[in-house]
Design a protein around this motif. Structure first.
Motif, mmCIF file in Angstrom:
data_model
loop_
_atom_site.group_PDB
_atom_site.id
_atom_site.type_symbol
_atom_site.label_atom_id
_atom_site.label_comp_id
_atom_site.label_asym_id
_atom_site.label_seq_id
_atom_site.Cartn_x
_atom_site.Cartn_y
_atom_site.Cartn_z
ATOM 1 N N MET A 1 0.853 -1.194 0.000
ATOM 2 C CA MET A 1 0.000 0.000 0.000
ATOM 3 C C MET A 1 0.890 1.246 0.000
ATOM 4 O O MET A 1 1.813 1.356 0.807
ATOM 5 C CB MET A 1 -0.915 0.018 1.218
ATOM 6 N N ASP A 2 0.623 2.173 -0.930
ATOM 7 C CA ASP A 2 1.413 3.390 -1.057
ATOM 8 C C ASP A 2 0.912 4.444 -0.070
ATOM 9 O O ASP A 2 -0.281 4.780 -0.066
ATOM 10 C CB ASP A 2 1.330 3.925 -2.490
ATOM 11 N N LEU A 3 1.812 4.966 0.757
ATOM 12 C CA LEU A 3 1.425 5.919 1.800
ATOM 13 C C LEU A 3 0.906 7.218 1.200
ATOM 14 O O LEU A 3 -0.133 7.737 1.634
ATOM 15 C CB LEU A 3 2.624 6.203 2.713
ATOM 16 N N ASP A 4 1.589 7.769 0.217
ATOM 17 C CA ASP A 4 1.164 9.039 -0.371
ATOM 18 C C ASP A 4 -0.205 8.912 -1.023
ATOM 19 O O ASP A 4 -1.046 9.821 -0.915
ATOM 20 C CB ASP A 4 2.199 9.498 -1.412
ATOM 21 N N LEU A 45 -6.884 4.773 10.963
ATOM 22 C CA LEU A 45 -5.828 4.751 11.972
ATOM 23 C C LEU A 45 -5.355 3.323 12.218
ATOM 24 O O LEU A 45 -4.141 3.065 12.335
ATOM 25 C CB LEU A 45 -6.336 5.374 13.269
ATOM 26 N N SER A 46 -6.284 2.400 12.276
ATOM 27 C CA SER A 46 -5.922 1.005 12.485
ATOM 28 C C SER A 46 -5.096 0.468 11.317
ATOM 29 O O SER A 46 -4.108 -0.253 11.511
ATOM 30 C CB SER A 46 -7.191 0.166 12.664
ATOM 31 N N VAL A 47 -5.489 0.850 10.103
ATOM 32 C CA VAL A 47 -4.755 0.398 8.914
ATOM 33 C C VAL A 47 -3.342 0.966 8.906
ATOM 34 O O VAL A 47 -2.365 0.259 8.621
ATOM 35 C CB VAL A 47 -5.521 0.812 7.636
ATOM 36 N N VAL A 48 -3.235 2.250 9.198
ATOM 37 C CA VAL A 48 -1.921 2.897 9.191
ATOM 38 C C VAL A 48 -1.000 2.251 10.223
ATOM 39 O O VAL A 48 0.187 2.018 9.971
ATOM 40 C CB VAL A 48 -2.066 4.407 9.444
ATOM 41 N N ARG A 49 -1.531 1.988 11.400
ATOM 42 C CA ARG A 49 -0.710 1.386 12.448
ATOM 43 C C ARG A 49 -0.197 0.002 12.063
ATOM 44 O O ARG A 49 0.921 -0.379 12.413
ATOM 45 C CB ARG A 49 -1.505 1.287 13.745
ATOM 46 N N SER A 50 -1.024 -0.764 11.355
ATOM 47 C CA SER A 50 -0.661 -2.148 11.047
ATOM 48 C C SER A 50 0.136 -2.277 9.747
ATOM 49 O O SER A 50 1.020 -3.130 9.650
ATOM 50 C CB SER A 50 -1.922 -3.007 10.955
ATOM 51 N N ARG A 51 -0.138 -1.406 8.756
ATOM 52 C CA ARG A 51 0.489 -1.576 7.450
ATOM 53 C C ARG A 51 1.445 -0.449 7.075
ATOM 54 O O ARG A 51 2.396 -0.683 6.320
ATOM 55 C CB ARG A 51 -0.599 -1.686 6.374
ATOM 56 N N LEU A 52 1.155 0.748 7.521
ATOM 57 C CA LEU A 52 1.960 1.913 7.140
ATOM 58 C C LEU A 52 2.379 2.672 8.403
ATOM 59 O O LEU A 52 1.894 3.770 8.657
ATOM 60 C CB LEU A 52 1.165 2.843 6.210
ATOM 61 N N SER A 62 -4.422 9.969 15.261
ATOM 62 C CA SER A 62 -4.782 9.735 16.655
ATOM 63 C C SER A 62 -5.434 10.974 17.253
ATOM 64 O O SER A 62 -6.461 10.883 17.938
ATOM 65 C CB SER A 62 -3.531 9.365 17.467
ATOM 66 N N ARG A 63 -4.855 12.144 16.995
ATOM 67 C CA ARG A 63 -5.458 13.388 17.488
ATOM 68 C C ARG A 63 -6.830 13.605 16.883
ATOM 69 O O ARG A 63 -7.777 14.017 17.572
ATOM 70 C CB ARG A 63 -4.548 14.578 17.169
ATOM 71 N N LEU A 64 -6.938 13.316 15.598
ATOM 72 C CA LEU A 64 -8.217 13.515 14.919
ATOM 73 C C LEU A 64 -9.295 12.593 15.477
ATOM 74 O O LEU A 64 -10.433 13.018 15.731
ATOM 75 C CB LEU A 64 -8.040 13.275 13.413
ATOM 76 N N VAL A 65 -8.947 11.330 15.683
ATOM 77 C CA VAL A 65 -9.914 10.364 16.196
ATOM 78 C C VAL A 65 -10.328 10.717 17.626
ATOM 79 O O VAL A 65 -11.514 10.630 17.977
ATOM 80 C CB VAL A 65 -9.321 8.938 16.136
ATOM 81 N N LEU A 66 -9.372 11.134 18.450
ATOM 82 C CA LEU A 66 -9.704 11.515 19.816
ATOM 83 C C LEU A 66 -10.624 12.732 19.848
ATOM 84 O O LEU A 66 -11.594 12.777 20.616
ATOM 85 C CB LEU A 66 -8.428 11.813 20.601
ATOM 86 N N THR A 67 -10.343 13.715 19.010
ATOM 87 C CA THR A 67 -11.196 14.914 18.950
ATOM 88 C C THR A 67 -12.595 14.560 18.465
ATOM 89 O O THR A 67 -13.601 15.034 19.004
ATOM 90 C CB THR A 67 -10.565 15.959 18.019
ATOM 91 N N ALA A 68 -12.643 13.707 17.450
ATOM 92 C CA ALA A 68 -13.945 13.318 16.903
ATOM 93 C C ALA A 68 -14.735 12.484 17.903
ATOM 94 O O ALA A 68 -15.952 12.633 18.024
ATOM 95 C CB ALA A 68 -13.742 12.538 15.603
ATOM 96 N N ARG A 69 -14.051 11.612 18.616
ATOM 97 C CA ARG A 69 -14.748 10.793 19.617
ATOM 98 C C ARG A 69 -15.352 11.665 20.710
ATOM 99 O O ARG A 69 -16.477 11.422 21.166
ATOM 100 C CB ARG A 69 -13.793 9.775 20.235
ATOM 101 N N ALA A 70 -14.602 12.690 21.133
ATOM 102 C CA ALA A 70 -15.138 13.606 22.130
ATOM 103 C C ALA A 70 -16.365 14.333 21.602
ATOM 104 O O ALA A 70 -17.331 14.565 22.343
ATOM 105 C CB ALA A 70 -14.065 14.613 22.542
ATOM 106 N N ALA A 71 -16.346 14.686 20.313
ATOM 107 C CA ALA A 71 -17.497 15.373 19.731
ATOM 108 C C ALA A 71 -18.695 14.445 19.591
ATOM 109 O O ALA A 71 -19.847 14.855 19.779
ATOM 110 C CB ALA A 71 -17.115 15.938 18.355
ATOM 111 N N VAL A 72 -18.422 13.166 19.287
ATOM 112 C CA VAL A 72 -19.514 12.204 19.116
ATOM 113 C C VAL A 72 -20.144 11.840 20.456
ATOM 114 O O VAL A 72 -21.368 11.825 20.613
ATOM 115 C CB VAL A 72 -18.992 10.940 18.411
#
Length: 322
Positions: A1-4, A45-52, A62-72
């Motif tokens: 998987m290409d990161l860019d 985030l899970s994909v990036v951690r495991s593959r990229l 991680s920051r984005l997911v935490l902020t979004a979780r707080a909003a949800v």
């Protein structure tokens, strides 16, 4: 998987999620969109951690997911009802369940302090090693009593409160390693026994107990509770029990212990108020002692009645994991 390529494909979604997460009000459609984008970002985030495993991208997502979780999920707003539940359920339940620990600490402390009081009271040569006769007589004649009226009551109460809270914190934190708490308590028992033995041996026992009891009964009980909560944490590392792992037992004891310590801040405030306003007051010594005894009985009744009630309601005093 290409990161860019992965970043280019999903950047627009992440930006949209960031915008929605920062809005204070959302329409129904935007709220649904926020939930969907949050779920996607968590998957990314899970994909990036495991593959990229790119550190900067992992941190960004991680920051984005935490902020979004707080909003949800929504933040936990301040509620007086929560404060009330803490004092009617959480704090008394923690103290009630730890009663065997802090009552044991109290009994040992009283025995040690009583021993030193008897020893110094009946062995003046031992007392002479620690202080001169002139210094001892100055304490008996003036210094012991004047200590409580040297400063203005409000500032003295604040000073006593901070000092007692520090001793309580030392007792709690030291209990985690077991021996440091024993050292802190031993020092206090030695000082109390020394002063009691000096005052009683020179005919001022009425003044000693009359000035110590109004605030000291509640004050020392709070320190015993702090030490007991700390010792329970340390012991859970040695004997976690059959239901929890060692780490889980320590973590649970620590979380509930912090609930108890937070409540003790208020108890120390009451004891400091008694020491600043009641102890130096012109009330007869027997009245001051009666106030101290009644306050202590009130604390015991509060912990026992409310603690049992919270336990009967299956109230959970443990702080939930984040």
């Amino acid at each position: 998987m290409d990161l860019d390529a992965f970043v280019a494909e999903h950047t627009a979604e992440w930006r949209r999620l960031e915008v929605l997460s920062r809005r204070r009000r959302l329409t129904a459609r935007e709220a649904d969109e926020l939930v969907v984008l949050y779920q996607r970002a968590a998957t990314h985030l899970s994909v990036v951690r495991s593959r990229l495993p790119d550190p900067s991208l992992v941190a960004r997502l991680s920051r984005l997911v935490l902020t979004a979780r707080a909003a949800v999920t929504g933040g936990s707003a301040f509620s007086w009802r929560s404060v009330g539940r803490f004092f009617t359920h959480g704090f008394p339940l923690v103290v009630y369940r730890a009663r065997r620990w802090w009552i044991s600490v109290a009994l040992i402390f009283v025995a040690v302090a009583g021993f030193f009081g008897f020893w110094f009271g009946t062995h003046p040569e031992a007392l002479a090693v620690l202080m001169s006769d002139d210094a001892a007589q100055a304490i008996v004649d003036d210094e012991f009593e004047s200590y409580y009226s040297t400063y203005a009551a409000p500032s003295f109460a604040a000073q006593v409160w901070s000092n007692n809270a520090w001793v309580g914190a030392q007792s709690f934190a030291g209990g985690i390693l077991l021996l440091p708490a024993a050292y802190v308590l031993f020092q206090n028992a030695l000082n109390l026994g020394l002063m009691g033995g000096l005052m009683v041996s020179r005919g001022r026992g009425d003044l000693f107990f009359g000035l110590i009891a109004p605030h000291g009964l509640l004050e020392m009980t709070a320190i015993f509770v702090a030490a007991g909560l700390g010792l329970r944490i340390g012991w859970s590392a040695i004997a976690p029990g059959p239901e929890l792992s060692r780490a889980a037992a320590v973590a649970r004891s620590a979380r509930t212990g912090m609930v108890g310590v937070l409540g003790l801040v208020a108890v120390f405030a009451v004891a400091a108020s008694l020491e600043a306003f009641v102890t130096p007051s012109p009330l007869p010594l027997v009245v001051k002692d009666a106030i101290g005894v009644l306050v202590l009985i009130g604390f015991f009744a509060y912990v026992t009645i409310r603690g049992r009630a919270a336990e009967a309601e299956s109230f959970e005093a443990d702080v939930p994991d984040a």
